[in-house]
Design a protein around this motif. Structure first.
Motif, PDB file in Angstrom:
ATOM      1  N   ARG A  82       0.834  -1.201   0.000  1.00 51.08           N
ATOM      2  CA  ARG A  82       0.000   0.000   0.000  1.00 51.08           C
ATOM      3  C   ARG A  82       0.869   1.252   0.000  1.00 51.08           C
ATOM      4  NH1 ARG A  82      -4.534   2.362   4.160  1.00 51.08           N
ATOM      5  NH2 ARG A  82      -3.147   1.536   5.757  1.00 51.08           N
ATOM      6  N   ASP A 127       0.603   3.185  -4.618  1.00 54.50           N
ATOM      7  CA  ASP A 127       0.804   1.762  -4.356  1.00 54.50           C
ATOM      8  C   ASP A 127       1.954   1.243  -5.206  1.00 54.50           C
ATOM      9  OD1 ASP A 127      -1.396   1.767  -2.662  1.00 54.50           O
ATOM     10  OD2 ASP A 127      -2.772   1.041  -4.203  1.00 54.50           O
ATOM     11  N   HIS A 157      -2.412   6.314   0.081  1.00 50.68           N
ATOM     12  CA  HIS A 157      -3.549   5.553   0.581  1.00 50.68           C
ATOM     13  C   HIS A 157      -3.494   5.415   2.101  1.00 50.68           C
ATOM     14  CE1 HIS A 157      -5.463   4.451  -3.187  1.00 50.68           C
ATOM     15  NE2 HIS A 157      -4.274   4.177  -3.692  1.00 50.68           N
ATOM     16  N   THR A 209      -9.605  -0.568 -13.473  1.00 52.54           N
ATOM     17  CA  THR A 209      -8.234  -1.014 -13.240  1.00 52.54           C
ATOM     18  C   THR A 209      -7.460  -1.123 -14.539  1.00 52.54           C
ATOM     19  OG1 THR A 209      -6.860  -2.763 -12.244  1.00 52.54           O
ATOM     20  CG2 THR A 209      -8.852  -3.464 -13.392  1.00 52.54           C
ATOM     21  N   ASP A 268      -8.518  -6.852  -8.258  1.00 54.99           N
ATOM     22  CA  ASP A 268      -8.507  -8.241  -7.815  1.00 54.99           C
ATOM     23  C   ASP A 268      -9.252  -9.135  -8.802  1.00 54.99           C
ATOM     24  OD1 ASP A 268      -8.057 -10.297  -5.645  1.00 54.99           O
ATOM     25  OD2 ASP A 268     -10.238 -10.353  -5.759  1.00 54.99           O
ATOM     26  N   HIS A 310     -10.039  -1.375  -5.905  1.00 57.76           N
ATOM     27  CA  HIS A 310      -9.304  -2.550  -5.425  1.00 57.76           C
ATOM     28  C   HIS A 310     -10.049  -3.826  -5.796  1.00 57.76           C
ATOM     29  CE1 HIS A 310     -12.125  -1.406  -2.243  1.00 57.76           C
ATOM     30  NE2 HIS A 310     -12.139  -2.664  -1.869  1.00 57.76           N
ATOM     31  N   ARG A 340      -5.212  -0.436  -0.378  1.00 57.35           N
ATOM     32  CA  ARG A 340      -4.306  -0.727  -1.494  1.00 57.35           C
ATOM     33  C   ARG A 340      -5.151  -1.148  -2.689  1.00 57.35           C
ATOM     34  NH1 ARG A 340      -2.464  -5.674  -2.955  1.00 57.35           N
ATOM     35  NH2 ARG A 340      -3.108  -6.524  -0.944  1.00 57.35           N
ATOM     36  N   GLN A 341      -4.890  -0.542  -3.846  1.00 59.18           N
ATOM     37  CA  GLN A 341      -5.709  -0.809  -5.029  1.00 59.18           C
ATOM     38  C   GLN A 341      -4.990  -1.626  -6.096  1.00 59.18           C
ATOM     39  OE1 GLN A 341      -6.938   3.347  -5.889  1.00 59.18           O
ATOM     40  NE2 GLN A 341      -9.004   2.709  -5.320  1.00 59.18           N
ATOM     41  N   ASP A 342      -3.740  -1.982  -5.872  1.00 61.53           N
ATOM     42  CA  ASP A 342      -3.010  -2.849  -6.795  1.00 61.53           C
ATOM     43  C   ASP A 342      -3.317  -4.319  -6.503  1.00 61.53           C
ATOM     44  OD1 ASP A 342      -1.822  -0.602  -7.811  1.00 61.53           O
ATOM     45  OD2 ASP A 342       0.225  -1.141  -7.253  1.00 61.53           O
TER      46      ASP A 342
END
Length: 317
Positions: free
Chosen positions: A70, A306, A74, A172, A115, A111, A81-83
């Motif tokens: 993260r 991130d 953020h 994303t 995913d 996020h 965390r958005q990765d």
């Protein structure tokens, strides 16, 4: 209960080596006040991605390290965390699949999109027929877009939500890499395709006593007039008529391949910037997964996003 690992204990006369010291804080130049002062903040009230995840795999002469951490922005904002990343290997196809996704910051649920897209692309690419169909990758990324939309509609409770509605809350970027015939002698064919601004790099293995010479950008590697690169990017879900094309190259023995989000890649400055050289030097050989995560979360002024990276060391030539 502790289960003894018979046969794995070191002999009594074997010297005990000290544990490898974690390199955190891993700082490149001026870390900036944010790196030194921003802490974790309060826990979330609902389930969110972990602050940091990492993996390490070693097989058939290959070494792989992956981590997602993260970013400071953020942490400061109290957002997730958005990765995301995904790694797959299938003996049946002798194929290694690497996926990195970077959730778009304007979407509060990005996020989830990262995913969903990373898992979908990895599962789709591990055993599909790559063939010569020029529309194959367009179809795969379109299906990934559809998977993101399905999940968004579930979260929103709106079965009629259109792409504009989905993109308002989650989107994303995505980059996919497929390495074929990994148990066979090299060179190895690498196929990749992407939507967005993540990047792909290669470098030659080097000994610890040799100076690292820099990275070669394969995908991305943006440069601008400032110290760091940035741009606006396209993302999933895609519009219906958005084509996605793949590219190919050969990976030789004793090479290092790095797939990363712009939180890492934007600091590379074409492959020869201070961050790029420092990381390349640190990765003269595969570190532990925890150390790799600490490297990926390097401290560097003004880099607050991130960080996600997958590094792959090919077998010796």
């Amino acid at each position: 209960m502790t289960v003894p690992l018979d046969g794995l204990q070191a002999p009594e006369n074997e010297p005990v080596l000290p544990c490898e010291k974690l390199p955190e804080p891993f700082v490149v130049g001026d870390a900036g006040r944010a790196y030194l002062e921003i802490v974790g903040g309060a826990p979330f009230s609902t389930a969110m991605p972990s602050d940091a995840v990492c993996d390490g795999f070693d097989f058939e002469g290959w070494a792989l390290r992956a981590a997602s951490v993260r970013g400071l922005s953020h942490r400061h904002a109290g957002t997730a965390r958005q990765d995301a990343y995904a790694v797959r290997y299938a003996a049946e196809t002798d194929r290694l699949v690497l996926i990195v996704c970077d959730g778009v910051g304007s979407g509060v649920l990005s996020h989830i999109a990262a995913d969903v897209a990373s898992m979908f692309l990895a599962d789709e690419l591990i055993d599909c027929d790559l063939g010569d169909d020029p529309n194959l990758w367009t179809g795969i990324f379109a299906d990934a877009s559809a998977a993101v939309c399905v999940r968004a509609r579930q979260v929103l409770g709106r079965s009629d939500a259109e792409i504009d509605d989905v993109r308002a809350v989650m989107a994303t970027t995505a980059v996919a890499v497929v390495v074929s015939a990994v148990t066979q002698p090299g060179p190895w064919e690498v196929c990749y395709a992407a939507v967005g601004d993540s990047s792909l790099w290669t470098a030659r293995h080097h000994a610890l006593d040799e100076a690292f010479e820099g990275w070669t950008p394969i995908l991305g590697g943006k440069i601008n007039d400032g110290e760091f690169a940035s741009n606006r990017t396209s993302a999933l879900p895609l519009w219906v008529d958005s084509p996605v094309r793949s590219e190919h190259f050969e990976l030789d023995g004793e090479m290092l391949l790095l797939l990363c989000t712009d939180g890492v890649g934007d600091a590379f400055l074409g492959g020869a910037g201070p961050v790029a050289i420092e990381l390349g030097s640190a990765w003269s050989s595969p570190p532990t997964p925890l150390n790799f995560a600490a490297h990926v979360s390097f401290g560097r002024r003004s880099l607050l996003d991130d960080r996600t990276g997958i590094a792959l060391w090919s077998p010796g030539g």
